[in-house]
Enzyme design. Structure first.
Site, PDB file in Angstrom:
ATOM      1  N   LEU A 148       2.182  -2.677  -7.184  1.00 38.27           N
ATOM      2  CA  LEU A 148       3.540  -2.075  -6.740  1.00 38.27           C
ATOM      3  C   LEU A 148       3.541  -2.442  -5.140  1.00 38.27           C
ATOM      4  O   LEU A 148       2.377  -2.675  -4.474  1.00 38.27           O
ATOM      5  CB  LEU A 148       3.382  -0.551  -6.684  1.00 38.27           C
ATOM      6  CG  LEU A 148       3.288   0.136  -8.191  1.00 38.27           C
ATOM      7  CD1 LEU A 148       3.332   1.866  -7.866  1.00 38.27           C
ATOM      8  CD2 LEU A 148       4.748  -0.186  -8.885  1.00 38.27           C
ATOM      9  N   ASP A 149       4.814  -2.696  -4.647  1.00 38.14           N
ATOM     10  CA  ASP A 149       4.863  -3.010  -3.288  1.00 38.14           C
ATOM     11  C   ASP A 149       4.243  -1.866  -2.302  1.00 38.14           C
ATOM     12  O   ASP A 149       4.079  -0.608  -2.969  1.00 38.14           O
ATOM     13  CB  ASP A 149       6.141  -3.133  -2.840  1.00 38.14           C
ATOM     14  CG  ASP A 149       7.056  -4.550  -3.423  1.00 38.14           C
ATOM     15  OD1 ASP A 149       5.936  -5.279  -3.852  1.00 38.14           O
ATOM     16  OD2 ASP A 149       8.087  -4.543  -3.369  1.00 38.14           O
ATOM     17  N   ARG A 150       3.873  -1.974  -1.230  1.00 32.66           N
ATOM     18  CA  ARG A 150       3.161  -1.103  -0.328  1.00 32.66           C
ATOM     19  C   ARG A 150       4.275   0.224  -0.216  1.00 32.66           C
ATOM     20  O   ARG A 150       3.913   1.320  -0.191  1.00 32.66           O
ATOM     21  CB  ARG A 150       2.910  -1.486   0.993  1.00 32.66           C
ATOM     22  CG  ARG A 150       2.243  -0.790   2.071  1.00 32.66           C
ATOM     23  CD  ARG A 150       1.788  -1.285   3.400  1.00 32.66           C
ATOM     24  NE  ARG A 150       1.128  -0.457   4.153  1.00 32.66           N
ATOM     25  CZ  ARG A 150       0.636  -0.953   5.153  1.00 32.66           C
ATOM     26  NH1 ARG A 150       0.701  -2.208   5.618  1.00 32.66           N
ATOM     27  NH2 ARG A 150       0.251   0.062   6.217  1.00 32.66           N
TER      28      ARG A 150
END
Length: 333
Positions: A148-150
């Site tokens: 997942l993106d940060r």
């Protein structure tokens, strides 16, 4: 984790080590097996010591493609690591547990908070997986199944067995999982727009930062990307969407929604920056300090039982508070 079964040591110099392959590592390619044990050593050097014959399996030479088996003894030659890597090893990531949605002997599903990278790298010294490993030193294996993106919160799968890791990653690759996100976008999303089928092209900015843009079918470097969109609620000047991705491309949801003129609230890469600033003001009550993208639901087949698993992670408090303070309108059926 494999155990060192013997070593010849010289106090201040790297030593030859012998590693015993356990059941969890059985079936791995030799190069991948070594990468796990030689953190911080350049890949080019790993392949060099394999080619030179310094790495041995059961005292015999092996190639990078050789599969290690349970009970194999692997010889690791003395390898020096950089001072930076050594310093990092002396200051490990702080152990941290995350909210658990599901856990058994094969896997765990956690609810990742926004602002935390899933792994270290690219200017981030550590992420979720490094913190989990520190918090659970007894765990034989903890590996990310996907990413997942940060700045995206929500469901993240972690495998506890290599067989489960392979099984789950195969499902993600073959699009057998169901991944639905909640996203708040600018403006009134057109009710008729339910499918975005546009190829995406990855590129680097001059400073090396990664970006993605919509491209044309003729672009040989473009990857077909499909996003399904369903309206959940209309808010003043914005729309809450249920977004299901059929392909898992980098920044897919963010780029696809922005390409339609409806960027995600708080997106600092592809968003409307002036709108983002307005959303952060206290007058926006309670104010939105992060990107409004949340991995809400995930479906997959359990790697052991084959039963269909359906998980849901409710909106985190900061996103729920923002929605709850806006007068909601239910979209037409």
């Amino acid at each position: 984790m494999n155990h060192i079964i013997g070593s010849k040591s010289a106090a201040a110099t790297p030593a030859v080590k012998w590693l015993l392959v356990d059941e969890e590592s059985a079936g791995q390619r030799l190069d991948n097996f070594l990468m796990r044990h030689l953190k911080g050593v350049p890949k080019t050097h790993v392949y060099r010591i394999i080619r030179s014959g310094e790495v041995r399996i059961n005292k015999g030479r092996a190639s990078a493609e050789t599969r290690v088996e349970n009970g194999d003894e692997v010889r690791l030659p003395p390898v020096r690591i950089s001072e930076k890597v050594a310093e990092k090893a002396e200051r490990p990531a702080p152990g941290r547990e995350f909210p658990v949605l599901l856990e058994d002997d094969s896997l765990m599903a956690i609810d990742k908070p926004a602002g935390v990278a899933v792994h270290g790298g690219s200017g981030v010294s550590f992420g979720v997986i490094e913190q989990l490993r520190q918090a659970r030193p007894q765990a034989k294996l903890l590996e990310l199944v996907h990413r997942l993106d940060r700045d995206t919160s929500g469901i993240l799968l972690v495998a506890k067995k290599r067989s489960a890791l392979k099984h789950l990653q195969d499902q993600f690759r073959e699009r057998e999982t169901g991944k639905t996100y909640l996203a708040l976008v600018k403006g009134d999303w057109p009710a008729k727009l339910k499918v975005i089928d546009q190829p995406l092209h990855k590129f680097l900015l001059p400073d090396g930062e990664r970006r993605v843009r919509v491209t044309t079918p003729e672009d040989l470097d473009g990857m077909r990307s499909i996003t399904l969109v369903k309206m959940a609620q209309r808010l003043p000047g914005a729309t809450l969407l249920e977004v299901t991705i059929k392909t898992g491309r980098t920044h897919q949801i963010r780029v696809h929604l922005a390409s339609q003129g409806h960027p995600i609230a708080g997106d600092d890469k592809y968003g409307d920056f002036e709108w983002n600033r307005q959303l952060q003001k206290p007058s926006a009550s309670p104010g939105l300090k992060r990107m409004f993208l949340h991995a809400w639901r995930l479906q997959f087949n359990h790697p052991v039982t084959a039963e269909r698993v359906a998980l849901q992670a409710d909106l985190p408090p900061e996103l729920k508070a923002y929605v709850d303070h806006a007068p909601l309108q239910t979209p037409p059926v």
